[in-house]
Design an enzyme around this catalytic site. Structure first.
Site, PDB file in Angstrom:
ATOM      1  N   TYR A 166      37.824  39.506  27.832  1.00 14.81           N
ATOM      2  CA  TYR A 166      36.929  39.278  28.965  1.00 14.81           C
ATOM      3  C   TYR A 166      36.239  40.564  29.390  1.00 14.81           C
ATOM      4  O   TYR A 166      35.012  40.648  29.383  1.00 14.81           O
ATOM      5  CB  TYR A 166      37.722  38.685  30.131  1.00 14.81           C
ATOM      6  CG  TYR A 166      36.864  38.295  31.309  1.00 14.81           C
ATOM      7  CD1 TYR A 166      36.028  37.184  31.246  1.00 14.81           C
ATOM      8  CD2 TYR A 166      36.895  39.025  32.494  1.00 14.81           C
ATOM      9  CE1 TYR A 166      35.243  36.826  32.337  1.00 14.81           C
ATOM     10  CE2 TYR A 166      36.121  38.670  33.586  1.00 14.81           C
ATOM     11  CZ  TYR A 166      35.294  37.562  33.501  1.00 14.81           C
ATOM     12  OH  TYR A 166      34.519  37.206  34.579  1.00 14.81           O
ATOM     13  N   SER A 210      42.167  29.955  45.002  1.00 11.52           N
ATOM     14  CA  SER A 210      42.378  28.530  44.723  1.00 11.52           C
ATOM     15  C   SER A 210      43.880  28.217  44.656  1.00 11.52           C
ATOM     16  O   SER A 210      44.330  27.188  45.169  1.00 11.52           O
ATOM     17  CB  SER A 210      41.649  28.107  43.441  1.00 11.52           C
ATOM     18  OG  SER A 210      41.845  29.038  42.419  1.00 11.52           O
ATOM     19  N   PHE A 212      46.382  29.756  46.282  1.00 12.63           N
ATOM     20  CA  PHE A 212      46.994  29.779  47.614  1.00 12.63           C
ATOM     21  C   PHE A 212      46.593  28.549  48.434  1.00 12.63           C
ATOM     22  O   PHE A 212      47.433  27.948  49.110  1.00 12.63           O
ATOM     23  CB  PHE A 212      46.611  31.062  48.377  1.00 12.63           C
ATOM     24  CG  PHE A 212      47.328  32.316  47.907  1.00 12.63           C
ATOM     25  CD1 PHE A 212      48.285  32.274  46.894  1.00 12.63           C
ATOM     26  CD2 PHE A 212      47.036  33.558  48.483  1.00 12.63           C
ATOM     27  CE1 PHE A 212      48.941  33.432  46.457  1.00 12.63           C
ATOM     28  CE2 PHE A 212      47.685  34.725  48.059  1.00 12.63           C
ATOM     29  CZ  PHE A 212      48.627  34.655  47.045  1.00 12.63           C
ATOM     30  N   GLN A 225      51.868  37.616  43.430  1.00  8.39           N
ATOM     31  CA  GLN A 225      52.325  38.341  42.242  1.00  8.39           C
ATOM     32  C   GLN A 225      52.601  39.799  42.589  1.00  8.39           C
ATOM     33  O   GLN A 225      51.860  40.409  43.374  1.00  8.39           O
ATOM     34  CB  GLN A 225      51.266  38.225  41.128  1.00  8.39           C
ATOM     35  CG  GLN A 225      51.146  36.774  40.640  1.00  8.39           C
ATOM     36  CD  GLN A 225      50.058  36.567  39.606  1.00  8.39           C
ATOM     37  OE1 GLN A 225      49.259  37.457  39.324  1.00  8.39           O
ATOM     38  NE2 GLN A 225      50.019  35.368  39.042  1.00  8.39           N
ATOM     39  N   GLN A 230      48.393  45.030  45.656  1.00  6.11           N
ATOM     40  CA  GLN A 230      47.112  45.155  44.949  1.00  6.11           C
ATOM     41  C   GLN A 230      46.026  44.491  45.798  1.00  6.11           C
ATOM     42  O   GLN A 230      46.302  43.527  46.517  1.00  6.11           O
ATOM     43  CB  GLN A 230      47.178  44.544  43.534  1.00  6.11           C
ATOM     44  CG  GLN A 230      47.289  43.040  43.427  1.00  6.11           C
ATOM     45  CD  GLN A 230      48.720  42.528  43.488  1.00  6.11           C
ATOM     46  OE1 GLN A 230      49.576  43.081  44.167  1.00  6.11           O
ATOM     47  NE2 GLN A 230      48.997  41.433  42.797  1.00  6.11           N
TER      48      GLN A 230
HETATM   49  P1  NAD Z   1      33.525  28.824  35.651  1.00 11.60           P
HETATM   50  O1  NAD Z   1      34.602  28.866  34.635  1.00 11.60           O
HETATM   51  O2  NAD Z   1      33.635  27.858  36.765  1.00 11.60           O
HETATM   52  O3  NAD Z   1      32.112  28.600  34.955  1.00 11.60           O
HETATM   53  C1  NAD Z   1      31.810  29.026  33.651  1.00 11.60           C
HETATM   54  C2  NAD Z   1      31.011  27.921  32.964  1.00 11.60           C
HETATM   55  O4  NAD Z   1      30.659  28.349  31.632  1.00 11.60           O
HETATM   56  C3  NAD Z   1      31.794  26.623  32.826  1.00 11.60           C
HETATM   57  O5  NAD Z   1      31.002  25.538  33.253  1.00 11.60           O
HETATM   58  C4  NAD Z   1      32.108  26.553  31.331  1.00 11.60           C
HETATM   59  O6  NAD Z   1      32.256  25.229  30.875  1.00 11.60           O
HETATM   60  C5  NAD Z   1      30.915  27.271  30.738  1.00 11.60           C
HETATM   61  N1  NAD Z   1      31.166  27.853  29.401  1.00 11.60           N
HETATM   62  C6  NAD Z   1      32.211  28.629  29.028  1.00 11.60           C
HETATM   63  N2  NAD Z   1      32.083  28.956  27.733  1.00 11.60           N
HETATM   64  C7  NAD Z   1      30.923  28.390  27.290  1.00 11.60           C
HETATM   65  C8  NAD Z   1      30.251  28.356  26.034  1.00 11.60           C
HETATM   66  N3  NAD Z   1      30.741  28.996  24.945  1.00 11.60           N
HETATM   67  N4  NAD Z   1      29.092  27.673  25.957  1.00 11.60           N
HETATM   68  C9  NAD Z   1      28.589  27.014  27.022  1.00 11.60           C
HETATM   69  N5  NAD Z   1      29.185  27.000  28.233  1.00 11.60           N
HETATM   70  C10 NAD Z   1      30.340  27.681  28.346  1.00 11.60           C
HETATM   71  O7  NAD Z   1      33.390  30.319  36.209  1.00 11.60           O
HETATM   72  P2  NAD Z   1      32.556  30.906  37.431  1.00 11.60           P
HETATM   73  O8  NAD Z   1      33.526  31.433  38.386  1.00 11.60           O
HETATM   74  O9  NAD Z   1      31.515  29.962  37.876  1.00 11.60           O
HETATM   75  O10 NAD Z   1      31.874  32.155  36.709  1.00 11.60           O
HETATM   76  C11 NAD Z   1      30.524  32.144  36.292  1.00 11.60           C
HETATM   77  C12 NAD Z   1      30.151  33.516  35.750  1.00 11.60           C
HETATM   78  O11 NAD Z   1      30.372  34.520  36.736  1.00 11.60           O
HETATM   79  C13 NAD Z   1      30.965  33.933  34.524  1.00 11.60           C
HETATM   80  O12 NAD Z   1      30.098  34.602  33.616  1.00 11.60           O
HETATM   81  C14 NAD Z   1      31.964  34.908  35.086  1.00 11.60           C
HETATM   82  O13 NAD Z   1      32.361  35.851  34.120  1.00 11.60           O
HETATM   83  C15 NAD Z   1      31.180  35.551  36.212  1.00 11.60           C
HETATM   84  N6  NAD Z   1      32.079  36.085  37.260  1.00 11.60           N
HETATM   85  C16 NAD Z   1      32.743  35.249  38.122  1.00 11.60           C
HETATM   86  C17 NAD Z   1      33.610  35.777  39.080  1.00 11.60           C
HETATM   87  C18 NAD Z   1      34.341  34.904  40.056  1.00 11.60           C
HETATM   88  O14 NAD Z   1      35.082  35.432  40.891  1.00 11.60           O
HETATM   89  N7  NAD Z   1      34.162  33.612  40.056  1.00 11.60           N
HETATM   90  C19 NAD Z   1      33.805  37.159  39.128  1.00 11.60           C
HETATM   91  C20 NAD Z   1      33.131  37.969  38.231  1.00 11.60           C
HETATM   92  C21 NAD Z   1      32.265  37.425  37.306  1.00 11.60           C
HETATM   93  N1  UDP Z   2      47.481  36.626  42.225  1.00 13.61           N
HETATM   94  C1  UDP Z   2      48.559  36.301  43.032  1.00 13.61           C
HETATM   95  N2  UDP Z   2      49.008  35.013  43.031  1.00 13.61           N
HETATM   96  C2  UDP Z   2      48.456  34.030  42.294  1.00 13.61           C
HETATM   97  C3  UDP Z   2      47.334  34.352  41.479  1.00 13.61           C
HETATM   98  C4  UDP Z   2      46.882  35.663  41.468  1.00 13.61           C
HETATM   99  O1  UDP Z   2      49.087  37.153  43.744  1.00 13.61           O
HETATM  100  O2  UDP Z   2      48.924  32.885  42.355  1.00 13.61           O
HETATM  101  C5  UDP Z   2      46.963  38.001  42.246  1.00 13.61           C
HETATM  102  C6  UDP Z   2      46.782  38.653  40.887  1.00 13.61           C
HETATM  103  O3  UDP Z   2      47.952  39.330  40.499  1.00 13.61           O
HETATM  104  C7  UDP Z   2      45.643  39.628  41.146  1.00 13.61           C
HETATM  105  C8  UDP Z   2      44.844  38.965  42.258  1.00 13.61           C
HETATM  106  O4  UDP Z   2      45.665  37.947  42.810  1.00 13.61           O
HETATM  107  O5  UDP Z   2      46.167  40.844  41.624  1.00 13.61           O
HETATM  108  C9  UDP Z   2      43.530  38.354  41.814  1.00 13.61           C
HETATM  109  O6  UDP Z   2      43.787  37.514  40.706  1.00 13.61           O
HETATM  110  P1  UDP Z   2      42.711  36.484  40.158  1.00 13.61           P
HETATM  111  O7  UDP Z   2      43.274  35.891  38.917  1.00 13.61           O
HETATM  112  O8  UDP Z   2      42.289  35.571  41.231  1.00 13.61           O
HETATM  113  O9  UDP Z   2      41.420  37.366  39.821  1.00 13.61           O
HETATM  114  P2  UDP Z   2      41.189  38.752  39.036  1.00 13.61           P
HETATM  115  O10 UDP Z   2      42.500  39.294  38.551  1.00 13.61           O
HETATM  116  O11 UDP Z   2      40.281  38.379  37.932  1.00 13.61           O
HETATM  117  O12 UDP Z   2      40.580  39.627  40.056  1.00 13.61           O
END
Ligand code: NAD
Ligand code: UDP
Ligand code: UDP
Length: 336
Positions: A166, A210, A212, A225, A230
């Site tokens: 990722y 989601s 929590f 965790q 953190q």
């Molecule tokens: P999500 O998983 O809800 O949405 C991702 C979408 O991409 C899904 O609908 C999935 O089906 C689609 N997808 C995955 N692989 C695919 C493929 N090979 N071809 C076509 N479709 C594909 O995630 P999200 O939270 O909506 O995230 C959207 C974007 O934002 C992502 O690029 C993610 O890396 C970035 N992002 C999200 C967060 C966050 O906190 N939600 C943080 C940082 C970056």
């Molecule tokens: N985390 C937690 N409990 C959970 C899920 C995640 O304490 O049930 C913590 C995890 O260890 C991390 C933070 O929440 O420190 C954010 O995790 P998440 O997977 O939401 O996002 P990311 O690590 O991509 O920031």
């Protein structure tokens, strides 16, 4: 030169009810959490025609049900690791699983989506002259040694760890964006998104907010965790969508951090969810996963200056909006 040129024959699109100023927008990953909220906002503008390409790995048609059948909307089941031929003016490139449990489930597919998928979208942008925005991530900073993180920071990332598909995948995606920009003159925009939450998040996708909220509604202990100290900074999804659209419409390539600088430890987040959603639940300490970043908070000076953007929704305002959506989906009515 003899005589004036005949007027151009209108193309089928131009002669249809859509006017010249119409914008065709492709949203990859538009059936996902952030993508579907972005589509809602783009569809509000009557000049936009929106095409979503999604393979439904983590997204769902249900997130887009109100647009299915709408004349300005089109939904394509497509995996972006395969080439895609469409004619568009703008590409919001979001497709990629974002939750650790999903992106670690099939890491090879995750890195293919980031690398081959982004390459395909850039090839598409090059062919049709579209502007393309990549949703990169705060994970490009890895376990950051600079706090808060500015866009100039190069990051502290493990290249061979279980999260690398990722975070290194997104780093290559950013590199591809800049190489296509420098070599082929493609108009690019890069957003570095920090943790985002809101309605329509996958209920069991393992992300902390989601988890929590779902745990509190099910009356299960909130799983913090280790060590629980953190930190993360949580942005409400409507603020995120507003930032992404400003970035696309503006003149700056980025990368630009988009996130809410309000920083919380995971223990604090658990306490807030407990207080707001279900005071009777307990908080349980559980083991963590490898390479978990210890701290994360965006420096959003650049977004403020360049995009005129600041987040508006605080965590205490946003959590109840998400709780309401989760209550409906889990069938847990609010207590009287
Ligand atoms: P999500 O998983 O809800 O949405 C991702 C979408 O991409 C899904 O609908 C999935 O089906 C689609 N997808 C995955 N692989 C695919 C493929 N090979 N071809 C076509 N479709 C594909 O995630 P999200 O939270 O909506 O995230 C959207 C974007 O934002 C992502 O690029 C993610 O890396 C970035 N992002 C999200 C967060 C966050 O906190 N939600 C943080 C940082 C970056
Ligand atoms: N985390 C937690 N409990 C959970 C899920 C995640 O304490 O049930 C913590 C995890 O260890 C991390 C933070 O929440 O420190 C954010 O995790 P998440 O997977 O939401 O996002 P990311 O690590 O991509 O920031
Ligand atoms: N591509 C695509 N849609 C297009 C144009 C290109 O999916 O409309 C893909 C194409 O299959 C290729 C990638 O984008 O794998 C990169 O295209 P580019 O033209 O930059 O490179 P080339 O095809 O010359 O390797």
């Amino acid at each position: 030169h003899a005589g004036a040129k005949p007027p151009p024959t209108p193309s089928p699109l131009r002669s249809s009810k859509f006017l010249q100023s119409n914008m065709r927008v492709l949203v990859t990953g538009g059936a996902g959490f952030i993508g579907s909220h972005l589509v809602d906002k783009l569809m509000e503008n009557e000049k936009n025609e929106v095409i979503v390409a999604d393979n439904y790995f983590t997204g769902s048609k249900d997130n887009l049900r109100k647009w299915i059948g709408h004349p300005r909307f089109e939904l394509i089941r497509h995996d972006i690791t395969e080439p895609l031929l469409v004619e568009v003016d703008q590409i919001y490139h979001l497709a990629c699983p974002a939750s650790p449990i999903f992106y670690k489930h099939n890491p090879v597919k995750t890195i293919k989506t980031n690398v081959i998928g982004t390459l395909n979208m850039l090839g598409l942008a090059k062919r049709v002259g579209a502007r393309i925005l990549l949703t990169s991530t705060s994970e490009v900073y890895g376990d950051p040694l600079q706090h808060p993180q500015t866009e100039e920071y190069w990051g502290n990332v493990n290249p061979i760890g279980v999260r690398s598909c990722y975070d290194e995948g997104k780093r290559v995606a950013e590199t591809l964006m800049f190489d296509y920009h420098r070599q082929h003159g493609i108009e690019i925009r890069i957003a570095r998104i920090f943790n985002t939450y809101g309605p329509r998040m996958n209920i069991d996708d393992g992300r902390v907010v989601s988890n929590f909220i779902a745990q509190a509604l099910r009356g299960e202990p909130l799983t913090v965790q280790a060590p629980g100290t953190q930190t993360r900074s949580f942005c409400y999804v409507s603020d995120m969508v507003d930032g992404l659209i400003r970035l696309m419409e503006g003149e700056n390539t980025g990368p630009i951090n988009i996130g809410n600088p309000g920083e919380f430890t995971m223990m604090e987040l658990a306490e807030i969810v407990k207080e707001l959603v279900e005071p009777s639940v307990t908080i349980k300490n559980v083991e963590n996963t490898p390479d978990d970043p210890r701290q994360r908070k965006p420096d959003i000076t650049k977004a403020k200056q360049v995009l005129g953007w600041t987040p508006k929704v605080t965590l205490r305002e946003g959590l109840p909006l998400m709780e309401e959506d989760f209550r409906k989906r889990l069938g847990v009515p609010k207590k009287a």
